[in-house]
Design a protein around this motif. Structure first.
Motif, PDB file in Angstrom:
ATOM      1  N   ARG A 133      -3.296   3.009  12.668  1.00  0.00           N
ATOM      2  CA  ARG A 133      -2.821   4.240  12.011  1.00  0.00           C
ATOM      3  C   ARG A 133      -1.751   4.912  12.842  1.00  0.00           C
ATOM      4  O   ARG A 133      -0.864   5.562  12.310  1.00  0.00           O
ATOM      5  CB  ARG A 133      -4.004   5.143  11.704  1.00  0.00           C
TER       6      ARG A 133
ATOM      7  N   ARG B 262     -10.902   7.532   4.091  1.00  0.00           N
ATOM      8  CA  ARG B 262     -10.691   6.526   3.042  1.00  0.00           C
ATOM      9  C   ARG B 262     -12.007   6.028   2.443  1.00  0.00           C
ATOM     10  O   ARG B 262     -12.041   5.005   1.781  1.00  0.00           O
ATOM     11  CB  ARG B 262      -9.925   5.345   3.623  1.00  0.00           C
TER      12      ARG B 262
ATOM     13  N   TYR C 139      -6.690  -7.952  -0.228  1.00  0.00           N
ATOM     14  CA  TYR C 139      -7.631  -7.363   0.714  1.00  0.00           C
ATOM     15  C   TYR C 139      -8.842  -6.995  -0.155  1.00  0.00           C
ATOM     16  O   TYR C 139      -8.908  -5.895  -0.685  1.00  0.00           O
ATOM     17  CB  TYR C 139      -7.075  -6.089   1.322  1.00  0.00           C
TER      18      TYR C 139
ATOM     19  N   CYS D 229      -3.921   6.049   0.375  1.00  0.00           N
ATOM     20  CA  CYS D 229      -3.417   4.776  -0.143  1.00  0.00           C
ATOM     21  C   CYS D 229      -3.016   4.867  -1.613  1.00  0.00           C
ATOM     22  O   CYS D 229      -2.505   3.916  -2.190  1.00  0.00           O
ATOM     23  CB  CYS D 229      -4.459   3.682   0.068  1.00  0.00           C
TER      24      CYS D 229
ATOM     25  N   PHE E  25     -12.294   0.531  13.253  1.00  0.00           N
ATOM     26  CA  PHE E  25     -11.484  -0.482  13.943  1.00  0.00           C
ATOM     27  C   PHE E  25      -9.989  -0.411  13.568  1.00  0.00           C
ATOM     28  O   PHE E  25      -9.187  -1.121  14.135  1.00  0.00           O
ATOM     29  CB  PHE E  25     -12.000  -1.897  13.631  1.00  0.00           C
ATOM     30  N   TYR E  26      -9.645   0.403  12.559  1.00  0.00           N
ATOM     31  CA  TYR E  26      -8.223   0.529  12.201  1.00  0.00           C
ATOM     32  C   TYR E  26      -7.511   1.612  13.001  1.00  0.00           C
ATOM     33  O   TYR E  26      -6.328   1.875  12.761  1.00  0.00           O
ATOM     34  CB  TYR E  26      -8.031   0.861  10.703  1.00  0.00           C
TER      35      TYR E  26
ATOM     36  N   GLN F 187     -12.222   2.609   0.308  1.00  0.00           N
ATOM     37  CA  GLN F 187     -12.594   1.438   1.118  1.00  0.00           C
ATOM     38  C   GLN F 187     -14.127   1.319   1.151  1.00  0.00           C
ATOM     39  O   GLN F 187     -14.841   2.282   0.900  1.00  0.00           O
ATOM     40  CB  GLN F 187     -12.030   1.581   2.532  1.00  0.00           C
TER      41      GLN F 187
ATOM     42  N   CYS G 170       0.858  -1.180   0.000  1.00  0.00           N
ATOM     43  CA  CYS G 170       0.000   0.000   0.000  1.00  0.00           C
ATOM     44  C   CYS G 170       0.899   1.236   0.000  1.00  0.00           C
ATOM     45  O   CYS G 170       2.077   1.148   0.325  1.00  0.00           O
ATOM     46  CB  CYS G 170      -0.901   0.018   1.226  1.00  0.00           C
TER      47      CYS G 170
ATOM     48  N   VAL H 283      -8.332  -6.981  13.240  1.00  0.00           N
ATOM     49  CA  VAL H 283      -7.514  -5.770  13.092  1.00  0.00           C
ATOM     50  C   VAL H 283      -7.123  -5.140  14.430  1.00  0.00           C
ATOM     51  O   VAL H 283      -7.539  -5.595  15.502  1.00  0.00           O
ATOM     52  CB  VAL H 283      -8.192  -4.728  12.175  1.00  0.00           C
ATOM     53  N   SER H 284      -6.358  -4.048  14.303  1.00  0.00           N
ATOM     54  CA  SER H 284      -5.775  -3.406  15.479  1.00  0.00           C
ATOM     55  C   SER H 284      -6.812  -3.001  16.534  1.00  0.00           C
ATOM     56  O   SER H 284      -6.584  -3.175  17.729  1.00  0.00           O
ATOM     57  CB  SER H 284      -4.976  -2.179  15.045  1.00  0.00           C
TER      58      SER H 284
ATOM     59  N   LYS I 147     -12.447  -4.856   2.033  1.00  0.00           N
ATOM     60  CA  LYS I 147     -11.855  -4.059   3.099  1.00  0.00           C
ATOM     61  C   LYS I 147     -12.754  -2.847   3.334  1.00  0.00           C
ATOM     62  O   LYS I 147     -12.946  -2.015   2.443  1.00  0.00           O
ATOM     63  CB  LYS I 147     -10.452  -3.617   2.695  1.00  0.00           C
TER      64      LYS I 147
HETATM   65  C1  PBG Z   1      -3.047   0.029   4.886  1.00  0.00           C
HETATM   66  C2  PBG Z   1      -3.602  -0.894   5.916  1.00  0.00           C
HETATM   67  C3  PBG Z   1      -4.398  -0.590   7.030  1.00  0.00           C
HETATM   68  C4  PBG Z   1      -4.545  -1.781   7.739  1.00  0.00           C
HETATM   69  C5  PBG Z   1      -3.879  -2.765   7.031  1.00  0.00           C
HETATM   70  N1  PBG Z   1      -3.320  -2.200   5.903  1.00  0.00           N
HETATM   71  C6  PBG Z   1      -4.937   0.705   7.510  1.00  0.00           C
HETATM   72  C7  PBG Z   1      -5.946   1.425   6.765  1.00  0.00           C
HETATM   73  O1  PBG Z   1      -6.464   0.998   5.742  1.00  0.00           O
HETATM   74  O2  PBG Z   1      -6.234   2.526   7.202  1.00  0.00           O
HETATM   75  C8  PBG Z   1      -5.273  -1.931   9.043  1.00  0.00           C
HETATM   76  C9  PBG Z   1      -4.747  -3.005   9.938  1.00  0.00           C
HETATM   77  C10 PBG Z   1      -5.198  -2.923  11.348  1.00  0.00           C
HETATM   78  O3  PBG Z   1      -6.005  -2.063  11.750  1.00  0.00           O
HETATM   79  O4  PBG Z   1      -4.745  -3.772  12.116  1.00  0.00           O
HETATM   80  N2  PBG Z   1      -3.898   0.432   3.904  1.00  0.00           N
END
Ligand code: PBG
Length: 324
Positions: free
Chosen positions: A205, A217, A192, A129, A200-201, A221, A119, A274-275, A195
């Motif tokens: 970030r 995004r 992906y 992105c 949840f991300y 997305q 990305c 995810v994170s 997505k």
């Molecule tokens: C990059 C990307 C992201 C994540 C994976 N690849 C962030 C986003 O799209 O903002 C998220 C992963 C996570 O939250 O654990 N495009």
């Protein structure tokens, strides 16, 4: 006579439950995301993701080895570069932080299977992105060329698989063509595909330093309030362009989409816990409100039950140990 049916019979004790259990998560199907960052000498904890680190590329093998010791063999590598610019130049520099980490891991841990996140967002000064036009629009067709170059740089450095996360249209075909033209016909693509534009991300970030400076995004997305048909369109498109594995992201709130993917398409399905999912569990566990191990096991099994073949999770090293 009431009740006539007694489903509880098969739950009555642990020996019966053990016999009838059907859903198992294997450490072999887990993928552990790791962050490699420039300009640090020592691993540094990511504040919003307790126990997850930024690793200098020279030490990238350390978390990898630890996970392998728990039977987790696959990794998703994210780069946190020092230099960012308008066009994300570092993303396709063949000696960038990700490429150096790949070589380091390959040297110390030949058993590791390395997937790279592809990305531009961590590499662009604006945090989007893809490339931004003068009008502030994300330029799809110009972006996919650079995204394909980035995938090629990773493959040249030794990546076993590439995973584009940008959500530009046509990027799978662009990557497939670029890899094939350069002799990387056997490097698979994990797309992906579904997505979603998700809150949840949030913690990620911070981890990747990739929050968009302006805007969000939502222009690329997916919108979570649209039906699963939209996801199916993305799956179909990515598979027809050459994706080997399709992914759904985030995880627990999107298991209906995982089920759809696994029932309708003949390729492995990955899901990304995810994170935000990670950090919420961590925070609640730290407060003593939930049992981390039980919540993680339950979540991973739920993903598997929905049809996920591969689970990407920050809990992978611990889960590998717990699941054995
Ligand atoms: C990059 C990307 C992201 C994540 C994976 N690849 C962030 C986003 O799209 O903002 C998220 C992963 C996570 O939250 O654990 N495009």
């Amino acid at each position: 006579m009431f009740p006539t049916k007694r489903p509880r019979r098969l739950r009555v004790n642990h020996k019966t439950r053990r016999l009838v259990r059907q859903i198992f998560v294997k450490p072999q199907n887990l993928v552990y995301p790791i962050f490699v960052a420039e300009n640090i000498e020592e691993p540094k904890e990511i504040a919003a993701m307790p126990n997850q680190m930024h690793w200098p590329p020279e030490m990238a093998y350390v978390p990898v080895q630890k996970a392998i010791n728990n039977n987790v063999y696959s990794f998703l590598v994210f780069g946190v570069p020092n230099h960012k610019d308008e066009s994300g130049t570092e993303a396709y520099n063949e000696n960038n932080v990700v490429c150096r980490a790949i070589k380091n891991i390959k040297k110390h841990c030949p058993e590791a299977y390395i997937i790279t996140d592809v990305c531009l967002c961590a590499y662009t000064s604006h945090g989007h992105c893809g490339l931004i036009t003068e009008s502030g629009h994300v330029d799809n067709d110009a972006s996919i060329k650079l995204i394909a170059e980035s995938a090629l740089a990773h493959a040249k450095a030794g990546a076993d698989m590439v995973a584009p996360s940008d959500m530009m249209d046509g990027r799978i075909a662009a990557i497939r063509t670029t890899l094939d033209d350069n002799g990387y016909t056997d490097t698979p693509i994990m797309a992906y595909s579904a997505k979603y534009a998700s809150a949840f991300y949030g913690p990620f970030r911070e981890a990747a330093g990739s929050a968009p400076g302006k805007g969000d995004r939502k222009g690329y997305q997916m919108d979570y309030a649209v039906s699963a048909k939209e996801a199916c369109k993305e799956f179909e498109e990515d598979i027809s362009e050459g994706a080997d594995i399709i992914m759904v992201k985030p995880g627990i709130a999107y298991l209906d989409i995982v089920k759809e993917a696994s029932e309708k398409f003949n390729c492995p399905v990955a899901v990304y816990q995810v994170s935000g999912e990670y950090s919420m569990i961590k925070a609640a566990a730290e407060k003593g409100w939930i049992d981390e191990r039980q919540i993680v096991t339950e979540s991973l099994i739920a993903m598997k039950r929905a049809g996920a073949d591969i689970i990407i999770t920050y809990f992978a090293p611990e889960a590998g140990e717990w699941l054995c």
